[in-house]
Scaffold this motif. Structure first.
Motif, PDB file in Angstrom:
ATOM      1  N   ARG A 403       0.825  -1.207   0.000  1.00 27.41           N
ATOM      2  CA  ARG A 403       0.000   0.000   0.000  1.00 27.41           C
ATOM      3  C   ARG A 403       0.857   1.254   0.000  1.00 27.41           C
ATOM      4  N   LEU A 404       1.928   1.260   0.793  1.00 25.35           N
ATOM      5  CA  LEU A 404       2.820   2.416   0.819  1.00 25.35           C
ATOM      6  C   LEU A 404       3.518   2.598  -0.522  1.00 25.35           C
ATOM      7  N   GLU A 405       3.951   1.503  -1.125  1.00 28.44           N
ATOM      8  CA  GLU A 405       4.619   1.598  -2.423  1.00 28.44           C
ATOM      9  C   GLU A 405       3.698   2.242  -3.466  1.00 28.44           C
ATOM     10  N   ALA A 406       2.415   1.922  -3.385  1.00 33.90           N
ATOM     11  CA  ALA A 406       1.464   2.488  -4.341  1.00 33.90           C
ATOM     12  C   ALA A 406       1.248   3.985  -4.124  1.00 33.90           C
ATOM     13  N   LEU A 407       1.599   4.476  -2.930  1.00 29.68           N
ATOM     14  CA  LEU A 407       1.371   5.879  -2.599  1.00 29.68           C
ATOM     15  C   LEU A 407       2.610   6.755  -2.776  1.00 29.68           C
ATOM     16  N   THR A 408       3.748   6.152  -3.126  1.00 30.74           N
ATOM     17  CA  THR A 408       4.994   6.922  -3.168  1.00 30.74           C
ATOM     18  C   THR A 408       5.129   7.797  -4.408  1.00 30.74           C
TER      19      THR A 408
END
Length: 410
Positions: A403-408
């Motif tokens: 999820r964090l990777e998708a938000l970077t």
């Protein structure tokens, strides 16, 4: 004998202004030879002008005490008292639960415990349990350093906190507590807000009220704007929505575009690109600095108060198309009646456009910074559960990382 009468003038009539105060983290009894009963809290709370209390039942090492108090609640009006529970996976992070109706078991687990020391159990299970039971779950005394995103500070963040927040399971975060650093905790909270996570600010003293010369209950507290209603449904609704501020001394009544914390500023409210804000600061202790924050960045600051009193501030700020606005008061000498490391207060987020809106650039930067913390947390997880099979924990960390990777990317 001489009779002496003292008249104490409050710096603010919180209830008259529609606010209800609460302490969501302390323990009625915690060992020792002298136990209190719940009704002993009533004069303590009245003496501190504290309206709501949720004393937490918790373990003392391998003693699971005060279970007989579960379900007790004070009848009638203010002060309102109901018991909650503290769950202590020391390794993954401590959590508070309120309004869950039933106790969660086990109370403790993880590396270092003689029992449940190898359990593949997540804090997420506890938070899910709270929600299934109609309650709230929040992390307590989470960050001990003022710089949790520094190379040496990332390990101070509870191992599972970033995971649980990113996955949307954390209802509130204890920004102000006697045993943690409010500046550092707020820095982590700001990153969560920048991801569009509407996590409410919370506060609790974590005092043991049956100890001799302990700090006062309500020394750190949250004020929720209920519009004057002093009952459980109204208070919990305002608390969960973030219509609040947390404090160990300064009191903040902040409005931007006429709306307060936990509410929404319409996108078309900024006439000519800017919007008016007002702040009433009232404090019983000196406070050095007052700041207006937009998406975690200081956009306005001014001197606070050098002595107890009141000051009104106002101004205009430019708004981005999305994100949040808040006010922070911070700094100054520690001293009575604050009983904390330094004066601190912070409002909940006032949202731009809609609850959970987020600025693309702030979101991407916060995701990258939280990813760095997650890297350290996962290293700690692997080291703590060395040579143990923990598929549940690994899978939960993997979900948060994805999820964090998708938000970077903005």
């Amino acid at each position: 004998m001489v009779d002496v009468n003292l008249t104490l003038d409050p710096v603010w009539d919180a209830q008259g202004a529609g606010w209800v105060s609460a302490d969501h983290h302390f323990h009625l009894n915690y060992g020792g030879p002298y136990d209190l009963v719940p009704t002993d809290l009533i004069p303590m709370m009245k003496g501190e002008a504290l309206d709501v209390a949720t004393p937490l039942i918790a373990n003392l090492h391998d003693r699971f005490e005060s279970q007989d108090l579960w379900g007790w609640q004070k009848p009638g009006g203010v002060p309102l008292i109901r018991f909650g529970q503290e769950i202590r996976s020391h390794f993954l992070g401590h959590m508070g639960l309120i309004e869950t109706q039933d106790l969660f078991w086990p109370w403790v687990w993880g590396p270092g415990y003689q029992v449940y020391g190898t359990d593949d159990r997540t804090n997420g299970e506890v938070l899910e349990y709270a929600h299934e039971k109609g309650g709230l779950g929040y992390y307590v005394h989470p960050v001990s350093t003022a710089e949790p995103f520094s190379e040496g500070g990332r390990a101070s963040v509870p191992v599972e906190l970033v995971v649980d927040a990113v996955l949307g399971d954390v209802d509130a975060l204890e920004l102000v507590c006697l045993w943690s650093n409010p500046i550092g905790t707020a820095a982590v909270w700001h990153r969560f807000l920048n991801l569009g996570l509407p996590i409410a600010p919370s506060a609790g003293t974590d005092v043991m009220t049956n100890f001799y010369r302990t700090m006062a209950v309500g020394t750190t507290r949250v004020y929720a704007n209920t519009g004057g209603a002093a009952n459980w449904p109204a208070y919990l609704g305002a608390y969960k929505a973030g219509r609040s501020f947390v404090t160990n001394g300064p009191m903040l009544d902040f409005r931007v575009g006429g709306v307060g914390p936990g509410e929404v500023v319409p996108l078309d409210a900024a006439k000519g690109g800017s919007i008016e804000w007002t702040l009433d600061l009232r404090t019983a202790v000196p406070v050095e600095q007052v700041e207006v924050l937009v998406n975690g960045e200081v956009v306005w600051s001014s001197a606070g108060l050098s002595q107890p009193g009141h000051r009104a501030y106002s101004g205009r700020i430019d708004l981005p198309e999305a994100g949040w606005i808040a006010v922070r008061a911070v700094g100054g000498p520690a001293g009575w009646p604050s009983m904390d490391m330094y004066p601190f207060a912070h409002t909940g987020a006032t949202w731009i456009g809609q609850v959970g809106s987020s600025d693309a650039a702030a979101r991407a930067q916060s995701a990258r910074e939280l990813m760095q913390v997650l890297d350290v947390s996962e290293q700690q997880l692997i080291a703590g559960y060395v040579n143990l099979d923990i598929p549940k924990l690994r899978a939960r960390f993997a979900r948060a990382r994805a999820r964090l990777e998708a938000l970077t990317s903005p």
